[in-house]
Design an enzyme around this catalytic site. Structure first.
Site, PDB file in Angstrom:
ATOM      1  CD  GLU A  99      78.361 -32.406  57.924  1.00 14.86           C
ATOM      2  OE1 GLU A  99      79.475 -31.588  57.502  1.00 14.86           O
ATOM      3  OE2 GLU A  99      77.265 -31.569  58.165  1.00 14.86           O
TER       4      GLU A  99
ATOM      5  CD  GLU B 167      77.186 -26.574  57.788  1.00  8.76           C
ATOM      6  OE1 GLU B 167      77.489 -26.912  57.168  1.00  8.76           O
ATOM      7  OE2 GLU B 167      75.835 -27.510  57.532  1.00  8.76           O
TER       8      GLU B 167
HETATM    9 MN    MN Z   1      76.793 -30.194  58.107  1.00 13.06          MN
END
Ligand code: MN
Length: 318
Positions: A171, A268
């Site tokens: 990520e 998120e």
């Molecule tokens: Mn993230």
């Protein structure tokens, strides 16, 4: 023969639509048995198919065990993935010839390996996050030596993960939270270097909050990620409730539809009303943008279903 990079799901069907997920940090600050129950049951009740679980600290005696976690997931009919972010004390993006470098790298490798083991133990096929560097503001650029060490460690971790049928996600994050991978293009190049070392189970993970800071557009991020893209975090520019900020969600979903993306889309959003003080401080969640996780989870999934149905009708069943 290539490894199957699609993240496996317990509830998988051949025609599996894009699974909608939610990060456990939206619900709870830790992974105690009570927190695990609240997060898993809340996610299922809100309609999500997937929960992302930050790997519990191996030294935390109060954390729910893998067996307890599996029982809760099965009762709720939920799939899981696992995530972590390395930190300055457990960083593989270090020069191991520098003082303390080898010890810091060893701790990072240990945390990554532990995350793979936890994922395997709960039947999760994916470990993602800031797996290639610390999530921190570095005071200098990455160096050839630190980059090389990150590649070497990830190659070993990926080998362990492959044997457990686990994929590793990278990520990329904004420049204030890593100096190594800040764009999809950089991450694609890094994954290519892992390929050259025989790694075939690593994926690119786009987080819209980070991509918004560094890419030309969210659609450009998806295009640059190409066939490497395996997982997304959907997070607003302010990390609050999705759909209430400035991100171009329709542009993102159109790009995902063009690319035929079928991987997970995981919400998120973090609030200091929920997360631990350590997490709050780590991500700079200073302002309380919301305080009711169930309401945020429901608003988010309603928003996603509506926008996905409009912009990419074939990728989701609602
Ligand atoms: Mn993230």
């Amino acid at each position: 023969m290539g490894f199957d990079l699609r993240i496996p799901f317990r509830r998988a069907a051949e025609d599996l639509a894009t699974p909608l997920g939610v990060h456990a940090g939206l619900w709870v600050a830790d992974w105690s048995p009570a927190s695990a129950r609240a997060a898993i049951e809340g996610s299922a009740a809100a309609g999500y198919q997937l929960i992302e679980i930050p790997v519990p600290d191996a030294t935390d005696p109060g954390a729910a065990s893998a067996a307890e976690t599996v029982a809760l997931l099965e009762a709720a009919g939920l799939d899981a993935v696992v995530s972590l972010a390395l930190d300055p004390a457990s960083d593989i993006n270090v020069d191991v010839s520098a003082p303390e470098g080898a010890a810091v790298s060893a701790r990072g490798e240990q945390r990554l390996t532990r995350a793979v083991e936890f994922a395997a133990a709960i039947g999760a096929g994916y470990v993602g996050g800031v797996t290639y560097s610390a999530m921190t503001k570095y005071a200098h650029p990455a160096t050839p030596a630190s980059r090389e060490n990150a590649l070497e460690v990830l190659t070993r971790v990926a080998r362990t993960a492959r044997a457990a049928d686990v994929r590793i996600g990278l990520e990329y994050v904004n420049r204030y939270e890593s100096n190594l991978l800040n764009t999809a293009a950089q991450t694609t190049a890094f994954l290519g270097e892992l390929d050259a070392r025989g790694v075939d189970n690593a994926l690119l993970h786009v987080d819209t909050y980070h991509a918004n800071s560094e890419e030309l557009s969210l659609a450009d991020a998806v295009q640059d990620a190409g066939g490497r893209l395996g997982y997304l975090h959907l997070s607003e520019n302010h990390r609050g409730v999705i759909g209430t900020g400035s991100l171009d969600w329709d542009g993102l979903f159109a790009a995902l539809a063009r690319g035929g993306f079928r991987g997970p889309l995981t919400v998120e959003s973090f609030s200091p009303a929920v997360v631990s003080p350590a997490t709050r401080d780590g991500i700079g969640a200073w302002r309380t943008l919301w305080s009711d996780p169930a309401a945020v989870a429901e608003r988010s999934i309603d928003f996603l279903r509506a926008r996905l149905a409009a912009s990419a009708p074939h990728t989701i069943s609602i």
